[in-house]
Design an enzyme around this catalytic site. Structure first.
Site, short mmCIF file in Angstrom:
data_model
loop_
_atom_site.label_atom_id
_atom_site.label_comp_id
_atom_site.label_asym_id
_atom_site.label_seq_id
_atom_site.Cartn_x
_atom_site.Cartn_y
_atom_site.Cartn_z
N SER A 281 1.69 -9.72 -0.84
CA SER A 281 1.35 -8.30 -0.76
C SER A 281 1.54 -7.70 0.63
O SER A 281 1.76 -6.51 0.76
CB SER A 281 -0.09 -8.10 -1.22
OG SER A 281 -0.96 -8.91 -0.46
N LYS B 285 0.81 -1.23 0.00
CA LYS B 285 0.00 0.00 0.00
C LYS B 285 0.84 1.27 0.00
O LYS B 285 0.46 2.29 -0.56
CB LYS B 285 -0.94 0.01 1.21
CG LYS B 285 -2.05 -1.04 1.16
CD LYS B 285 -3.10 -0.67 0.14
CE LYS B 285 -4.27 -1.65 0.16
NZ LYS B 285 -5.15 -1.47 -1.01
N GLU C 285 -9.85 6.53 2.54
CA GLU C 285 -10.75 5.52 3.08
C GLU C 285 -9.90 4.34 3.51
O GLU C 285 -8.79 4.15 3.01
CB GLU C 285 -11.77 5.07 2.03
CG GLU C 285 -11.28 3.96 1.07
CD GLU C 285 -10.12 4.36 0.17
OE1 GLU C 285 -9.93 5.57 -0.04
OE2 GLU C 285 -9.39 3.46 -0.32
#
Lengths: 397, 254
Positions: A381, A93, A115
Site C-alpha cells: 500500500s 491514498k 483528518e
C-alpha cells in the site's frame, strides 16, 4: 462499477448489518447531498475521463503488478506485489483524494477539510488541493503532529493549514472528530475528504469505489502474467481498510478468490497495546458508522496502539466488519516485531522498502503456508520513506 | 401524561438546562438536579458523557472527558438517579450519544429510564429513520419521548417528517454549529425562528445552541416555547462548582 455485489453496500448504505449513517442532524444536509449525488457524478463520462487522466498522468497509474521472485522462492508460492508504493505521494491514498477533489468541485465546494493520522492522507489531500487551487485544512492529533514532523512540513509546503486536534486522546480518532465538527460548523461551502472506508454512508462506498482501480488493474495485469484474472489470495493490511477495500473490490463476489485482511496486533493481542479490531472490538458506532470497534463495556471508544500510525484506528470500515462476520475474509493479526522483520526482509530480498502498514501484510507469509501453485497478490500500500525513523530506532540502524 | 407534555402545556416560556453527569465531581449529579429545580428551571437534560461527542463544542467535550475520568458510566448514572423521583418532579431527559446506549442494550436502557422516571431521550446521532424503523416501538413501550433536532439547513419536508414522528417537542438548533455560546443571534436566526414558527407544527419548539444569557433566552423564546442552555451552565460549573446555581438561573430568567 454498477454491478450489484452481495458483499457490497446495499441501497441504504449497509454491508450486511454494518454501515449506515449515524450522524447528528447538523450533518444530515451535507451527507445527504453527497449521498444523492456521488453515484451520478461518478458515472458522468466527463468525470471518469478527468479521474482516469489524472490517475494516469499525475499519479502514475497503472501501478505495476510485480512478481516478487526471491520472496516467492523463499515462501515456495507465487507472490505478486501490487505496487501502490510507486504512486505519487507514496501510497494508495491519492487514488481516493483525486476522486474526492473532483467530486468536491462538481458539488461546488471550495473549502476542503481532512483528518490525518500519520499524515499520509493529509499529504495526499494537500496535494490534490494544491493541484486544484482549493483551500485545505487538515486536522491532525497533537501527538501525531509531534511524531510525524516531516509530513506536517510536507502539508505546509503544499499550502495546507494543519490544525492540531487537542481533544480526547489527541490522535487520529480525535482528528476525525474535529474534522466532523468543522463540517458541522461549515455546512455549505466545505467538502470533507475522509481518508478511509469509514464514516457515514456514502463514504465507505465512495472511497472503496475510488480505490477499486487497484483490483481492476490486478485483474488485467494478472492475465498477462498468469493467464487468469483471479488470484487464489488477495492480501492487504487493514486499519480503516481503504487499500484492502480497493484490492478486494472486484473480487468481493468471486469466492474463488480468498481474501486475507491483516490487522495490527501491536505488542500482542492480549497486551492491552493493540489495534486488532476484529479480535478486540465489538459492534457499535464510530464516526457515524455501525461497525466493529474497540470500546469499553460501557461503550466508550478506546485508544488503539500499533507501531504503524496508519493501522492505529479503533474501528474498521463497515465493509470489513461484514467480511469478517460473514467469514468471507480471513483476518490475521501481526505484531509490531513480526511486521518490522517482514519489512526488512522485503528490503533485502526485493530491494523495496515498504511502509510499516504494508509490512504487516508481508508478515503473513511467516504465519500462513500457501501452496506452491497459489497465486498470492499482496497490496503493497505504501513506501517506507515516511517510516525511516521508526525502522532506524527498531533495528538500531 | 408524560411530564414533558404536561410541562409544555403550561402557559410560560420554558427554561431547560443541560449538564454533564459526573461533572465537575462524580457525585454532583443529584445535587445539581435538585438545585436546578429549586431555582425555577422547567426541565433538565442530564448528559450521559461519551468519549467522542461529535456534536459538541470544546466546553461540553471537556466536561465529558472529565466526567469519564471521574468514573461516570451508564450503570452508575442510573444508580445515582434511582431515587430521584422522591424529590424531583420536573421533566428529566437523558441526552447522550447512541453507542453507550447500544452497549447497555436499547431496550434495557429504556426500561431502566422508565423505572427511574426519566421522561425522554435526546440522542443526536440516532438518525430519524433508524429510530422510526427500529426503536420507536421500544421507546413508546417504556413511555419515553424521543426528541429530534432540526437546524437552519433542515428542509421543510424533513421538518414536517420529524414533526410527524415526534410526540413531545422539537429541539431547534439555532445555527449550523456544534454546541457552545456564540455572540447573540443575528437576522439569519430570527428569520429561521420565524420560518419554523409559521409552519404551525404540531410539536412545540425549544431552541438550543448559543443561548447563554437573558438576551439570547428572550430572543429565542419570542417565537419558540422555550430554550435550552448547556455550555454556559457548564462554564458556570467550571467557575463555581455546584454553588450559586440559583444566581445563574436568575440571571437567565430576569
Amino acid at each position: 462499477m454498477t454491478k450489484i455485489m452481495s458483499y457490497n453496500v446495499n441501497e441504504k448504505g449497509y454491508y450486511g448489518e454494518f454501515g449506515g449513517a449515524y450522524i447528528p442532524e447538523m450533518l444530515y444536509p451535507n451527507v445527504e447531498e453527497l449521498r444523492q449525488n456521488y453515484l451520478k457524478v461518478m458515472a458522468e463520462p466527463e468525470f471518469q475521463k478527468e479521474f482516469n487522466q489524472l490517475l494516469k498522468d499525475y499519479v502514475g497509474r497503472p501501478s505495476p503488478l510485480y512478481y516478487a521472485k526471491r520472496l516467492s522462492e523463499k515462501y515456495n508460492t507465487k507472490i505478486y506485489l501490487k505496487r501502490e508504493d510507486l504512486n505519487h505521494t507514496g501510497a494508495h491514498k491519492i487514488n481516493n483524494t483525486i476522486g474526492q477533489i473532483l467530486m468536491a468541485k462538481r458539488l461546488g465546494k471550495h473549502r476542503i477539510i481532512a483528518e490525518t493520522g500519520a499524515g499520509q492522507h493529509g499529504v495526499a489531500t494537500a496535494t490534490v488541493c494544491a493541484l486544484m487551487g482549493l483551500e485545505c485544512i487538515v486536522y491532525m492529533g497533537e501527538i501525531d503532529i509531534a511524531r510525524q514532523a516531516p509530513n506536517v512540513a510536507r502539508m505546509k509546503m503544499l499550502g495546507a493549514t494543519v490544525v492540531p486536534a487537542t481533544s480526547g486522546s489527541k490522535t487520529l480518532k480525535d482528528a476525525t472528530n474535529e474534522a466532523i465538527r468543522d463540517w458541522i460548523n461549515n455546512p455549505v461551502d466545505t467538502h470533507y475528504i475522509i481518508g478511509s472506508v469509514v464514516g457515514p454512508h456514502p463514504y465507505p462506498d465512495m472511497v472503496a469505489r475510488f480505490q477499486s482501480v487497484v483490483s481492476e488493474e490486478i485483474q488485467k495485469q494478472l492475465v498477462e502474467h498468469e493467464n487468469t484474472s483471479n488470484p487464489n489470495y488477495v492480501v492487504a493490511c487493514v486499519g480503516g481498510g481503504s487499500n484492502a477495500a480497493g484490492a478486494y473490490y472486484h473480487f468481493l463476489d468471486n469466492e474463488d478468490v480468498n481474501l486475507i485482511a491483516v490487522e495490527a496486533a501491536g505488542l500482542g493481542i492480549d497486551s492491552g497495546e493493540s489495534a486488532a479490531t476484529s479480535v478486540l472490538g465489538h459492534e457499535g458506532i464510530i464516526h457515524g458508522s455501525k461497525t466493529l470497534l474497540m470500546q469499553t463495556n460501557d461503550g466508550q471508544i478506546t485508544e488503539p496502539y500499533s507501531i504503524s500510525a496508519g493501522l492505529d484506528y479503533p474501528g474498521v470500515g463497515p465493509m470489513h466488519a461484514h467480511l469478517y462476520k460473514s467469514g468471507r475474509a480471513e483476518f490475521i493479526s501481526i505484531t509490531d516485531n513480526d511486521a518490522m522483520n517482514a519489512g526488512l526482509e522485503l528490503c533485502k530480498l526485493e530491494g523495496i522498502i515498504p511502509a510499516i502498514e504494508s509490512s504487516h501484510a508481508l508478515a503473513v507469509f511467516e504465519k500462513k503456508q500457501f501452496n506452491p501453485n497459489d497465486i498470492v497478490v499482496l497490496c503493497l500500500s505504501g513506501r517506507g520513506d515516511k517510516d525511516l525513523e521508526t525502522y532506524i530506532n527498531h533495528f538500531k540502524l | 401524561m408524560n411530564r414533558i407534555n404536561q410541562k409544555l402545556q403550561e402557559d410560560k416560556k420554558l427554561l431547560s438546562i443541560y449538564f454533564t453527569a459526573g461533572y465537575p465531581n462524580i457525585n454532583d449529579t443529584v445535587n445539581i438536579i435538585k438545585d436546578l429545580e429549586e431555582s425555577g428551571v422547567d426541565m433538565i437534560e442530564i448528559g450521559l458523557p461519551f468519549s467522542d461527542p461529535l456534536a459538541d463544542g470544546p466546553t461540553i467535550q471537556a466536561s465529558s472527558t472529565q466526567a469519564l475520568k471521574n468514573g461516570m458510566t451508564t450503570k452508575l448514572l442510573f444508580e445515582q438517579l434511582q431515587d430521584i423521583r422522591q424529590t424531583v418532579s420536573i421533566p428529566l431527559i437523558i441526552m447522550g450519544y447512541f453507542n453507550p446506549m447500544l452497549q447497555y442494550g436499547v431496550e434495557a436502557f429504556c426500561k431502566k429510564c422508565q423505572e427511574i422516571g426519566i421522561d425522554g431521550l435526546i440522542i443526536p446521532d440516532l438518525p430519524v429513520d433508524v429510530y422510526h424503523e427500529e426503536y420507536k416501538a421500544t421507546f413508546e413501550k417504556y413511555g419515553l419521548i424521543n426528541v429530534f433536532l432540526i437546524t437552519p439547513q433542515t428542509s421543510e419536508e424533513r421538518v414536517r417528517y420529524i414533526d410527524s414522528i415526534s410526540n413531545g417537542f422539537i429541539y431547534m438548533v439555532s445555527s449550523a454549529s456544534t454546541t457552545g455560546a456564540k455572540s447573540g443571534f443575528g437576522d439569519e436566526q430570527t428569520q429561521y425562528f420565524d420560518r419554523i414558527a409559521s409552519m404551525n407544527l404540531k410539536n412545540p419548539q425549544i431552541v438550543g445552541f448559543g443561548i447563554s444569557n437573558n438576551d439570547t433566552f428572550t430572543q429565542a423564546t419570542t417565537h419558540a416555547k422555550g430554550a435550552i442552555i448547556g455550555s454556559a451552565f457548564i462554564k458556570h460549573l467550571n467557575e463555581h462548582e455546584v454553588n450559586k446555581i440559583d444566581e445563574f438561573v436568575n440571571n437567565i430568567l430576569f
